[in-house]
Design a protein around this motif. Structure first.
Motif, PDB file in Angstrom:
ATOM      1  N   SER A  27       0.826  -1.206   0.000  1.00 46.96           N
ATOM      2  CA  SER A  27       0.000   0.000   0.000  1.00 46.96           C
ATOM      3  C   SER A  27       0.857   1.252   0.000  1.00 46.96           C
ATOM      4  O   SER A  27       0.577   2.211  -0.721  1.00 46.96           O
ATOM      5  CB  SER A  27      -0.912   0.017   1.223  1.00 46.96           C
ATOM      6  N   LYS A  28       1.913   1.236   0.791  1.00 51.14           N
ATOM      7  CA  LYS A  28       2.805   2.402   0.832  1.00 51.14           C
ATOM      8  C   LYS A  28       3.538   2.581  -0.487  1.00 51.14           C
ATOM      9  O   LYS A  28       3.712   3.707  -0.957  1.00 51.14           O
ATOM     10  CB  LYS A  28       3.793   2.262   1.982  1.00 51.14           C
ATOM     11  N   LEU A  29       3.952   1.483  -1.104  1.00 54.72           N
ATOM     12  CA  LEU A  29       4.618   1.560  -2.395  1.00 54.72           C
ATOM     13  C   LEU A  29       3.671   2.089  -3.469  1.00 54.72           C
ATOM     14  O   LEU A  29       4.050   2.942  -4.281  1.00 54.72           O
ATOM     15  CB  LEU A  29       5.165   0.193  -2.793  1.00 54.72           C
ATOM     16  N   ALA A  30       2.427   1.601  -3.471  1.00 52.06           N
ATOM     17  CA  ALA A  30       1.443   2.079  -4.443  1.00 52.06           C
ATOM     18  C   ALA A  30       1.149   3.560  -4.234  1.00 52.06           C
ATOM     19  O   ALA A  30       1.015   4.315  -5.209  1.00 52.06           O
ATOM     20  CB  ALA A  30       0.160   1.259  -4.330  1.00 52.06           C
ATOM     21  N   LEU A  31       1.070   3.997  -2.991  1.00 55.71           N
ATOM     22  CA  LEU A  31       0.838   5.411  -2.704  1.00 55.71           C
ATOM     23  C   LEU A  31       2.016   6.257  -3.171  1.00 55.71           C
ATOM     24  O   LEU A  31       1.829   7.325  -3.757  1.00 55.71           O
ATOM     25  CB  LEU A  31       0.593   5.617  -1.207  1.00 55.71           C
ATOM     26  N   LEU A  32       3.219   5.792  -2.957  1.00 51.41           N
ATOM     27  CA  LEU A  32       4.404   6.524  -3.389  1.00 51.41           C
ATOM     28  C   LEU A  32       4.462   6.633  -4.914  1.00 51.41           C
ATOM     29  O   LEU A  32       4.728   7.715  -5.453  1.00 51.41           O
ATOM     30  CB  LEU A  32       5.671   5.832  -2.868  1.00 51.41           C
ATOM     31  N   ILE A  33       4.178   5.545  -5.602  1.00 52.61           N
ATOM     32  CA  ILE A  33       4.163   5.568  -7.069  1.00 52.61           C
ATOM     33  C   ILE A  33       3.079   6.509  -7.576  1.00 52.61           C
ATOM     34  O   ILE A  33       3.292   7.275  -8.525  1.00 52.61           O
ATOM     35  CB  ILE A  33       3.984   4.140  -7.619  1.00 52.61           C
ATOM     36  N   THR A  34       1.916   6.485  -6.941  1.00 56.76           N
ATOM     37  CA  THR A  34       0.832   7.381  -7.331  1.00 56.76           C
ATOM     38  C   THR A  34       1.223   8.840  -7.141  1.00 56.76           C
ATOM     39  O   THR A  34       0.967   9.674  -8.022  1.00 56.76           O
ATOM     40  CB  THR A  34      -0.439   7.061  -6.512  1.00 56.76           C
ATOM     41  N   LEU A  35       1.857   9.159  -6.030  1.00 60.54           N
ATOM     42  CA  LEU A  35       2.280  10.537  -5.786  1.00 60.54           C
ATOM     43  C   LEU A  35       3.322  10.992  -6.803  1.00 60.54           C
ATOM     44  O   LEU A  35       3.269  12.133  -7.286  1.00 60.54           O
ATOM     45  CB  LEU A  35       2.808  10.682  -4.363  1.00 60.54           C
ATOM     46  N   VAL A  36       4.251  10.116  -7.163  1.00 61.94           N
ATOM     47  CA  VAL A  36       5.258  10.463  -8.167  1.00 61.94           C
ATOM     48  C   VAL A  36       4.602  10.698  -9.522  1.00 61.94           C
ATOM     49  O   VAL A  36       4.923  11.667 -10.230  1.00 61.94           O
ATOM     50  CB  VAL A  36       6.340   9.363  -8.251  1.00 61.94           C
ATOM     51  N   LEU A  37       3.649   9.840  -9.895  1.00 57.33           N
ATOM     52  CA  LEU A  37       2.956  10.015 -11.173  1.00 57.33           C
ATOM     53  C   LEU A  37       2.114  11.287 -11.204  1.00 57.33           C
ATOM     54  O   LEU A  37       2.052  11.973 -12.227  1.00 57.33           O
ATOM     55  CB  LEU A  37       2.095   8.789 -11.482  1.00 57.33           C
ATOM     56  N   VAL A  38       1.473  11.616 -10.102  1.00 57.14           N
ATOM     57  CA  VAL A  38       0.681  12.848 -10.038  1.00 57.14           C
ATOM     58  C   VAL A  38       1.591  14.061 -10.155  1.00 57.14           C
ATOM     59  O   VAL A  38       1.277  15.029 -10.862  1.00 57.14           O
ATOM     60  CB  VAL A  38      -0.168  12.898  -8.747  1.00 57.14           C
ATOM     61  N   ALA A  39       2.734  14.020  -9.490  1.00 60.81           N
ATOM     62  CA  ALA A  39       3.691  15.130  -9.592  1.00 60.81           C
ATOM     63  C   ALA A  39       4.186  15.273 -11.031  1.00 60.81           C
ATOM     64  O   ALA A  39       4.274  16.392 -11.556  1.00 60.81           O
ATOM     65  CB  ALA A  39       4.852  14.909  -8.640  1.00 60.81           C
ATOM     66  N   ALA A  40       4.492  14.162 -11.693  1.00 59.79           N
ATOM     67  CA  ALA A  40       4.935  14.206 -13.085  1.00 59.79           C
ATOM     68  C   ALA A  40       3.825  14.743 -13.991  1.00 59.79           C
ATOM     69  O   ALA A  40       4.086  15.506 -14.928  1.00 59.79           O
ATOM     70  CB  ALA A  40       5.360  12.813 -13.541  1.00 59.79           C
ATOM     71  N   LEU A  41       2.587  14.376 -13.705  1.00 64.51           N
ATOM     72  CA  LEU A  41       1.454  14.858 -14.495  1.00 64.51           C
ATOM     73  C   LEU A  41       1.265  16.355 -14.342  1.00 64.51           C
ATOM     74  O   LEU A  41       1.025  17.066 -15.321  1.00 64.51           O
ATOM     75  CB  LEU A  41       0.186  14.108 -14.077  1.00 64.51           C
ATOM     76  N   VAL A  42       1.407  16.870 -13.126  1.00 60.34           N
ATOM     77  CA  VAL A  42       1.279  18.308 -12.890  1.00 60.34           C
ATOM     78  C   VAL A  42       2.391  19.057 -13.608  1.00 60.34           C
ATOM     79  O   VAL A  42       2.150  20.089 -14.257  1.00 60.34           O
ATOM     80  CB  VAL A  42       1.288  18.600 -11.370  1.00 60.34           C
ATOM     81  N   ILE A  43       3.608  18.537 -13.544  1.00 61.74           N
ATOM     82  CA  ILE A  43       4.725  19.174 -14.255  1.00 61.74           C
ATOM     83  C   ILE A  43       4.475  19.168 -15.757  1.00 61.74           C
ATOM     84  O   ILE A  43       4.709  20.166 -16.452  1.00 61.74           O
ATOM     85  CB  ILE A  43       6.051  18.468 -13.902  1.00 61.74           C
ATOM     86  N   PHE A  44       3.965  18.044 -16.287  1.00 65.31           N
ATOM     87  CA  PHE A  44       3.660  17.944 -17.710  1.00 65.31           C
ATOM     88  C   PHE A  44       2.643  18.991 -18.134  1.00 65.31           C
ATOM     89  O   PHE A  44       2.809  19.668 -19.149  1.00 65.31           O
ATOM     90  CB  PHE A  44       3.146  16.533 -18.028  1.00 65.31           C
ATOM     91  N   VAL A  45       1.578  19.136 -17.372  1.00 58.90           N
ATOM     92  CA  VAL A  45       0.528  20.100 -17.716  1.00 58.90           C
ATOM     93  C   VAL A  45       1.060  21.525 -17.635  1.00 58.90           C
ATOM     94  O   VAL A  45       0.772  22.361 -18.497  1.00 58.90           O
ATOM     95  CB  VAL A  45      -0.711  19.904 -16.811  1.00 58.90           C
ATOM     96  N   LEU A  46       1.863  21.822 -16.620  1.00 61.52           N
ATOM     97  CA  LEU A  46       2.396  23.172 -16.474  1.00 61.52           C
ATOM     98  C   LEU A  46       3.416  23.520 -17.553  1.00 61.52           C
ATOM     99  O   LEU A  46       3.554  24.692 -17.915  1.00 61.52           O
ATOM    100  CB  LEU A  46       3.015  23.341 -15.085  1.00 61.52           C
ATOM    101  N   GLN A  47       4.124  22.544 -18.087  1.00 64.08           N
ATOM    102  CA  GLN A  47       5.107  22.816 -19.124  1.00 64.08           C
ATOM    103  C   GLN A  47       4.504  22.889 -20.514  1.00 64.08           C
ATOM    104  O   GLN A  47       5.125  23.444 -21.423  1.00 64.08           O
ATOM    105  CB  GLN A  47       6.214  21.754 -19.110  1.00 64.08           C
ATOM    106  N   ASN A  48       3.327  22.345 -20.719  1.00 62.82           N
ATOM    107  CA  ASN A  48       2.676  22.353 -22.031  1.00 62.82           C
ATOM    108  C   ASN A  48       1.490  23.303 -22.006  1.00 62.82           C
ATOM    109  O   ASN A  48       0.335  22.888 -22.019  1.00 62.82           O
ATOM    110  CB  ASN A  48       2.239  20.940 -22.420  1.00 62.82           C
ATOM    111  N   THR A  49       1.798  24.589 -21.993  1.00 65.50           N
ATOM    112  CA  THR A  49       0.745  25.602 -21.874  1.00 65.50           C
ATOM    113  C   THR A  49       0.391  26.255 -23.197  1.00 65.50           C
ATOM    114  O   THR A  49      -0.425  27.165 -23.225  1.00 65.50           O
ATOM    115  CB  THR A  49       1.183  26.692 -20.884  1.00 65.50           C
ATOM    116  N   VAL A  50       0.978  25.804 -24.297  1.00 68.46           N
ATOM    117  CA  VAL A  50       0.665  26.374 -25.603  1.00 68.46           C
ATOM    118  C   VAL A  50      -0.785  26.040 -25.937  1.00 68.46           C
ATOM    119  O   VAL A  50      -1.218  24.886 -25.831  1.00 68.46           O
ATOM    120  CB  VAL A  50       1.611  25.800 -26.685  1.00 68.46           C
ATOM    121  N   HIS A  51      -1.546  27.050 -26.304  1.00 72.08           N
ATOM    122  CA  HIS A  51      -2.962  26.836 -26.597  1.00 72.08           C
ATOM    123  C   HIS A  51      -3.144  26.310 -28.010  1.00 72.08           C
ATOM    124  O   HIS A  51      -2.493  26.767 -28.946  1.00 72.08           O
ATOM    125  CB  HIS A  51      -3.754  28.131 -26.417  1.00 72.08           C
ATOM    126  N   THR A  52      -4.021  25.350 -28.132  1.00 67.39           N
ATOM    127  CA  THR A  52      -4.380  24.784 -29.430  1.00 67.39           C
ATOM    128  C   THR A  52      -5.894  24.748 -29.538  1.00 67.39           C
ATOM    129  O   THR A  52      -6.615  24.690 -28.540  1.00 67.39           O
ATOM    130  CB  THR A  52      -3.840  23.349 -29.591  1.00 67.39           C
TER     131      THR A  52
END
Length: 94
Positions: A27-52
């Protein structure tokens, strides 16, 4: 001894069942992986701000690339979860 509704009356000393927590490490490992993926997703969204402009069935949306890709991934996840649930129900019926 029974109560009025037919349920047995148990004293606290006769109840020997204990609730064990399972999957502590997993459970702790799954939570840690989830937190890392969410952080990567937030960084991805913030870096791709070009409007289409997105055209879909006559609708026109002006969204950031990160937000539009996030929406597409979310729709794909919902479709996958729905298909998986349908297969599980089908197997359970058999």
């Amino acid at each position: 001894m029974t109560l009025e509704n037919g349920n047995a009356l148990m004293s606290p000393s006769t109840d020997t069942t204990t609730t064990e927590r399972r999957g502590g490490f997993a459970s702790k490992l799954a939570l840690l992986i989830t937190l890392v993926l969410v952080a990567a997703l937030v960084i991805f969204v913030l870096q791709n701000t070009v409007h289409t402009t997105i055209n879909f069935l006559g609708w026109n949306f002006d969204l950031g690339q990160g937000v539009s890709l996030l929406g597409a991934a979310a729709v794909g996840a919902v479709i996958t979860l729905t298909a998986t649930a349908a297969l599980k129900v089908r197997r359970a019926v058999r």
